[in-house]
Motif scaffolding. Structure first.
Motif, PDB file in Angstrom:
ATOM      1  N   ASP A 200      -5.613  14.584 -17.849  1.00 29.65           N
ATOM      2  CA  ASP A 200      -6.829  14.053 -18.477  1.00 29.65           C
ATOM      3  C   ASP A 200      -6.520  13.336 -19.783  1.00 29.65           C
ATOM      4  OD1 ASP A 200      -8.847  15.122 -16.599  1.00 29.65           O
ATOM      5  OD2 ASP A 200      -8.113  17.069 -17.292  1.00 29.65           O
ATOM      6  N   HIS A 201      -5.484  13.804 -20.479  1.00 28.17           N
ATOM      7  CA  HIS A 201      -5.033  13.194 -21.724  1.00 28.17           C
ATOM      8  C   HIS A 201      -3.514  13.258 -21.745  1.00 28.17           C
ATOM      9  CE1 HIS A 201      -9.166  13.664 -23.348  1.00 28.17           C
ATOM     10  NE2 HIS A 201      -9.122  14.842 -22.752  1.00 28.17           N
ATOM     11  N   VAL A 202      -2.901  12.354 -22.477  1.00 31.30           N
ATOM     12  CA  VAL A 202      -1.453  12.395 -22.692  1.00 31.30           C
ATOM     13  C   VAL A 202      -1.188  12.291 -24.187  1.00 31.30           C
ATOM     14  CG1 VAL A 202       0.767  11.265 -22.292  1.00 31.30           C
ATOM     15  CG2 VAL A 202      -0.918  11.375 -20.446  1.00 31.30           C
ATOM     16  N   ALA A 203      -0.372  13.201 -24.708  1.00 32.50           N
ATOM     17  CA  ALA A 203      -0.012  13.216 -26.121  1.00 32.50           C
ATOM     18  C   ALA A 203       1.468  12.914 -26.266  1.00 32.50           C
ATOM     19  CB  ALA A 203      -0.336  14.572 -26.742  1.00 32.50           C
ATOM     20  N   GLU A 204       1.786  11.980 -27.136  1.00 31.17           N
ATOM     21  CA  GLU A 204       3.168  11.596 -27.401  1.00 31.17           C
ATOM     22  C   GLU A 204       3.669  12.360 -28.630  1.00 31.17           C
ATOM     23  OE1 GLU A 204       5.047   9.318 -25.774  1.00 31.17           O
ATOM     24  OE2 GLU A 204       3.577   8.382 -24.441  1.00 31.17           O
ATOM     25  N   GLY A 205       4.406  13.426 -28.413  1.00 28.24           N
ATOM     26  CA  GLY A 205       4.999  14.161 -29.514  1.00 28.24           C
ATOM     27  C   GLY A 205       4.064  15.170 -30.163  1.00 28.24           C
ATOM     28  N   PRO A 206       4.612  16.015 -31.050  1.00 26.74           N
ATOM     29  CA  PRO A 206       3.853  17.144 -31.609  1.00 26.74           C
ATOM     30  C   PRO A 206       2.676  16.755 -32.494  1.00 26.74           C
ATOM     31  CG  PRO A 206       6.021  16.966 -32.645  1.00 26.74           C
ATOM     32  CD  PRO A 206       6.019  16.035 -31.475  1.00 26.74           C
ATOM     33  N   GLU A 207       2.800  15.694 -33.267  1.00 26.31           N
ATOM     34  CA  GLU A 207       1.691  15.312 -34.149  1.00 26.31           C
ATOM     35  C   GLU A 207       0.492  14.839 -33.342  1.00 26.31           C
ATOM     36  OE1 GLU A 207       0.984  15.507 -37.382  1.00 26.31           O
ATOM     37  OE2 GLU A 207       2.788  16.719 -37.590  1.00 26.31           O
ATOM     38  N   GLU A 208       0.743  14.034 -32.337  1.00 28.16           N
ATOM     39  CA  GLU A 208      -0.354  13.560 -31.492  1.00 28.16           C
ATOM     40  C   GLU A 208      -0.954  14.709 -30.695  1.00 28.16           C
ATOM     41  OE1 GLU A 208      -0.902  10.193 -28.022  1.00 28.16           O
ATOM     42  OE2 GLU A 208       0.363   9.722 -29.771  1.00 28.16           O
ATOM     43  N   LEU A 209      -0.122  15.631 -30.262  1.00 32.08           N
ATOM     44  CA  LEU A 209      -0.630  16.800 -29.541  1.00 32.08           C
ATOM     45  C   LEU A 209      -1.538  17.623 -30.443  1.00 32.08           C
ATOM     46  CD1 LEU A 209      -0.630  18.618 -27.021  1.00 32.08           C
ATOM     47  CD2 LEU A 209       1.355  19.792 -27.993  1.00 32.08           C
ATOM     48  N   ARG A 210      -1.106  17.861 -31.660  1.00 33.07           N
ATOM     49  CA  ARG A 210      -1.916  18.627 -32.604  1.00 33.07           C
ATOM     50  C   ARG A 210      -3.287  17.976 -32.799  1.00 33.07           C
ATOM     51  NH1 ARG A 210      -2.187  21.821 -37.132  1.00 33.07           N
ATOM     52  NH2 ARG A 210      -3.495  20.978 -38.798  1.00 33.07           N
ATOM     53  N   GLY A 211      -3.296  16.666 -33.066  1.00 30.80           N
ATOM     54  CA  GLY A 211      -4.561  15.983 -33.280  1.00 30.80           C
ATOM     55  C   GLY A 211      -5.473  16.057 -32.067  1.00 30.80           C
ATOM     56  N   LEU A 212      -4.902  15.908 -30.893  1.00 27.83           N
ATOM     57  CA  LEU A 212      -5.697  15.953 -29.668  1.00 27.83           C
ATOM     58  C   LEU A 212      -6.288  17.333 -29.435  1.00 27.83           C
ATOM     59  CD1 LEU A 212      -6.724  14.672 -27.040  1.00 27.83           C
ATOM     60  CD2 LEU A 212      -4.498  15.201 -26.010  1.00 27.83           C
ATOM     61  N   LEU A 213      -5.475  18.378 -29.624  1.00 26.15           N
ATOM     62  CA  LEU A 213      -5.977  19.735 -29.395  1.00 26.15           C
ATOM     63  C   LEU A 213      -7.066  20.112 -30.388  1.00 26.15           C
ATOM     64  CD1 LEU A 213      -2.700  21.657 -28.497  1.00 26.15           C
ATOM     65  CD2 LEU A 213      -4.472  20.824 -26.936  1.00 26.15           C
ATOM     66  N   LEU A 214      -6.906  19.698 -31.633  1.00 22.87           N
ATOM     67  CA  LEU A 214      -7.933  19.988 -32.626  1.00 22.87           C
ATOM     68  C   LEU A 214      -9.213  19.225 -32.307  1.00 22.87           C
ATOM     69  CD1 LEU A 214      -5.855  20.137 -35.931  1.00 22.87           C
ATOM     70  CD2 LEU A 214      -6.707  22.037 -34.539  1.00 22.87           C
ATOM     71  N   GLU A 215      -9.070  18.011 -31.775  1.00 21.00           N
ATOM     72  CA  GLU A 215     -10.249  17.236 -31.366  1.00 21.00           C
ATOM     73  C   GLU A 215     -10.958  17.901 -30.206  1.00 21.00           C
ATOM     74  OE1 GLU A 215     -11.252  12.873 -29.408  1.00 21.00           O
ATOM     75  OE2 GLU A 215      -9.365  13.173 -30.496  1.00 21.00           O
ATOM     76  N   LEU A 216     -10.187  18.355 -29.214  1.00 23.80           N
ATOM     77  CA  LEU A 216     -10.782  18.951 -28.017  1.00 23.80           C
ATOM     78  C   LEU A 216     -11.439  20.304 -28.298  1.00 23.80           C
ATOM     79  CD1 LEU A 216      -7.988  18.119 -25.403  1.00 23.80           C
ATOM     80  CD2 LEU A 216     -10.306  17.150 -25.486  1.00 23.80           C
ATOM     81  N   THR A 217     -11.004  20.969 -29.350  1.00 25.27           N
ATOM     82  CA  THR A 217     -11.552  22.292 -29.651  1.00 25.27           C
ATOM     83  C   THR A 217     -12.519  22.268 -30.840  1.00 25.27           C
ATOM     84  OG1 THR A 217      -9.615  22.806 -31.039  1.00 25.27           O
ATOM     85  CG2 THR A 217      -9.551  23.504 -28.729  1.00 25.27           C
ATOM     86  N   SER A 218     -12.879  21.094 -31.292  1.00 29.18           N
ATOM     87  CA  SER A 218     -13.768  21.007 -32.466  1.00 29.18           C
ATOM     88  C   SER A 218     -15.231  21.215 -32.064  1.00 29.18           C
ATOM     89  CB  SER A 218     -13.623  19.632 -33.134  1.00 29.18           C
ATOM     90  OG  SER A 218     -13.992  18.600 -32.247  1.00 29.18           O
TER      91      SER A 218
END
Length: 218
Positions: A200-218
């Motif tokens: 459903d989403h693709v994150a490139e590296g740890p910083e992008e993953l962090r931002g995406l997870l925080l967005e999805l759980t906000s």
């Protein structure tokens, strides 16, 4: 999203580069010969099931018994997890932020529980997880089958539709999708050729993953 479920190999720790090297340089050439199997086919699978997969799909090439095949992985695991791998950058801060939001977290891996235990103990991250779900708990096949994720959702007490699964492999993404979860494909240097298009989403590296997870759980 009320829960984030992390695959271990290739997500929580950078072990996939070591496993891929082992498979490409030793295991697969010994088992079926050079260039017969693409290692992406078996990434994310429980190591105890790979021999059966090779037998089913490449049986005419298979030239090694199950016991010897599994020994390659078992002999490598302790050294790999206790000495060589590194934790994903920024994990503890991410885990703290998720916990502050009331988000449940778990490790969901096809690997045996004792391998997960080595990682958790070495990096002292057990307090960050509500569950550790391993390939030891499932009755049927591992990823890409969804059972390990279905068990994880039950153990953290969250409906699968409210779970985010972070995976670095095609098999893992498929397992999460089939469990009815939101899937995040985690792209690293080692899996650039992996097809994560079904995530459903693709994150490139740890910083992008962090931002995406925080967005999805906000």
């Amino acid at each position: 999203m009320k829960a984030v479920l992390f695959d271990m190999d290739g997500v929580l720790v950078d072990s996939e580069e070591y496993w891929v090297a082992l498979e490409e340089e030793e295991v697969l050439p010994e088992a079926v010969g050079e260039g017969v199997v693409d290692d992406e086919e078996i990434t994310g699978m429980n190591y105890r099931e790979i021999h059966g997969y090779l037998d089913d799909h490449y049986g005419e090439h298979l030239d090694i018994g199950r016991e010897q095949f599994e020994t390659y992985y078992e002999d490598a695991a302790d050294d790999l997890y206790s000495e060589r791998v590194e934790l994903i950058e920024g994990f503890e801060k991410l885990a703290d932020d998720l916990r502050d939001r009331g988000v449940r977290t778990a490790v969901v891996s096809s690997s045996p529980l004792d391998w997960i235990g080595i990682v958790v103990d070495r990096f002292e991250i057990g307090e960050h997880f509500d569950a550790l779900v391993s390939g030891d708990e499932i009755e049927g096949p591992s990823k890409p089958e969804p059972e390990v994720y279905e068990i994880a959702a039950a153990e953290v007490g969250v409906d699968p539709a409210d779970c985010v699964a972070v995976e670095d492999s095609e098999n893992g993404v498929e397992a999460a999708n089939r469990a009815g979860m939101t899937s995040v494909g985690y792209r690293t240097e080692i899996n650039q050729g992996m097809d994560l298009s079904k995530a459903d989403h693709v994150a490139e590296g740890p910083e992008e993953l962090r931002g995406l997870l925080l967005e999805l759980t906000s």
